[in-house]
Design a protein around this motif. Structure first.
Motif, PDB file in Angstrom:
ATOM      1  N   CYS A   1      41.568  34.626  41.438  1.00 26.42           N
ATOM      2  CA  CYS A   1      40.487  35.552  41.743  1.00 26.42           C
ATOM      3  C   CYS A   1      39.170  34.782  41.841  1.00 26.42           C
ATOM      4  O   CYS A   1      38.855  33.972  40.974  1.00 26.42           O
ATOM      5  CB  CYS A   1      40.406  36.603  40.660  1.00 26.42           C
TER       6      CYS A   1
ATOM      7  N   SER B   1      36.277  35.954  41.455  1.00 28.71           N
ATOM      8  CA  SER B   1      35.270  36.445  40.502  1.00 28.71           C
ATOM      9  C   SER B   1      35.561  35.995  39.075  1.00 28.71           C
ATOM     10  O   SER B   1      34.697  35.444  38.406  1.00 28.71           O
ATOM     11  CB  SER B   1      35.218  37.974  40.532  1.00 28.71           C
ATOM     12  N   CYS B   2      36.813  36.236  38.585  1.00 24.05           N
ATOM     13  CA  CYS B   2      37.088  35.955  37.177  1.00 24.05           C
ATOM     14  C   CYS B   2      38.031  34.772  36.983  1.00 24.05           C
ATOM     15  O   CYS B   2      38.246  34.340  35.847  1.00 24.05           O
ATOM     16  CB  CYS B   2      37.669  37.199  36.498  1.00 24.05           C
TER      17      CYS B   2
ATOM     18  N   SER C   1      39.135  43.700  43.514  1.00 21.40           N
ATOM     19  CA  SER C   1      40.156  42.849  42.905  1.00 21.40           C
ATOM     20  C   SER C   1      40.809  43.623  41.759  1.00 21.40           C
ATOM     21  O   SER C   1      40.143  44.359  41.045  1.00 21.40           O
ATOM     22  CB  SER C   1      39.539  41.533  42.411  1.00 21.40           C
TER      23      SER C   1
ATOM     24  N   CYS D   1      42.242  42.505  39.056  1.00 24.91           N
ATOM     25  CA  CYS D   1      42.060  41.982  37.704  1.00 24.91           C
ATOM     26  C   CYS D   1      40.737  42.434  37.086  1.00 24.91           C
ATOM     27  O   CYS D   1      40.705  42.868  35.934  1.00 24.91           O
ATOM     28  CB  CYS D   1      42.131  40.455  37.735  1.00 24.91           C
ATOM     29  N   CYS D   2      39.646  42.352  37.843  1.00 20.69           N
ATOM     30  CA  CYS D   2      38.344  42.599  37.221  1.00 20.69           C
ATOM     31  C   CYS D   2      37.535  43.665  37.959  1.00 20.69           C
ATOM     32  O   CYS D   2      36.398  43.947  37.577  1.00 20.69           O
ATOM     33  CB  CYS D   2      37.555  41.300  37.133  1.00 20.69           C
TER      34      CYS D   2
END
Ligand SMILES: [Zn+2]
Length: 257
Positions: free
Chosen positions: A46, A48-49, A71, A73-74
């Motif tokens: 990802c 972002s994270c 996304s 995940c986050c």
């Protein structure tokens, strides 16, 4: 429906469904090359994270759509421009299905994928782009040799001219002011695919596409993202020009030039 027709139809469907994956793979290759990584360096993560992405996050276009453009995940919003390579491959495949006769569909898709690969890699991975461009050149010259697309001499001449200009450009490409010359990697395959006159028309149309690509890319760019260089736009423009001329033939534009 005869067996042959059924085979052609099912092959076509599979090729169209697979096409966004080639775009996805090529984009991953280009993005990783841009930051000095190799395409086989670990799983996708990802942006972002940093969490490793699962298989269900990696289905081209569908994953983006199913997660509502965020996304998983986050929950960070994902840019739709992440999908431009996937959408491009899909559109090229549908375009080929609509325009090209069934026996030529596979060669058309191979040409579309190799043009896309050369254009995507021209700036971040010039060496790999050159190798794919040379494979495309050989493929195009073989097609011309078997008399599928006109006279082999004009294709050979186009290839030689493209290679000559590319060699001159590559020698100058170490000069930082001449970085746009990286797009010259497209010239030998364009000559091999289209012959001399077709190449000329494709390069001219490609300049218009390049200007358009650069304007759109700059307008969609967000802060913190790398600027789309003139060389990258020129590579995409020329690849697009080559595709149009290959699929419709130079005669389409002969009245305009
Ligand atoms: Zn995340």
């Amino acid at each position: 429906m005869t067996l042959i027709e059924a085979l052609i139809l099912s092959t076509t469907i599979v090729l169209v469904l697979v096409s966004p994956m080639t775009g996805s793979f090529l984009k991953c290759w280009a993005d990783r090359a841009g930051v000095g990584q190799r395409v086989r360096d670990g799983r996708s993560y990802c942006d972002s994270c940093g969490k490793t992405l699962q298989a269900r996050d990696l289905i081209p276009i569908l994953s983006w759509a199913m997660n509502g453009g965020k996304s998983r995940c986050c929950g960070e919003p994902l840019r739709w421009t992440l999908m431009t390579a996937e959408i491009t491959s899909l559109l090229l495949a549908i375009w080929a299905v609509l325009v090209v006769s069934p026996p030529l569909l596979l060669p058309a898709l191979l040409i579309a994928w190799m043009l896309q690969a050369t254009a995507l890699l021209a700036v971040p991975a010039p060496r790999q782009a050159t190798i794919i461009g040379m494979i495309l050149s050989v493929f195009a010259l073989c097609l011309a040799w078997f008399d599928l697309f006109g006279d082999v001499q004009t294709h050979l001449l186009g290839f030689a001219l493209g290679l000559l200009v590319a060699l001159v450009a590559w020698t100058g490409a170490t000069d930082p002011g001449a970085r746009f010359l990286q797009a010259a990697t497209l010239l030998p395959p364009l000559g091999a695919l289209l012959g001399v006159s077709g190449m000329g028309v494709a390069l001219a149309i490609g300049l218009l596409f390049a200007a358009l690509h650069n304007a759109v890319a700059r307008a969609l760019r967000r802060d913190g993202e790398p600027v789309v260089t003139a060389a990258a736009s020129l590579a995409f423009g020329w690849a697009g020009g080559a595709w149009i001329i290959w699929i419709y033939g130079p005669s389409l534009f002969s009245g305009a030039f």
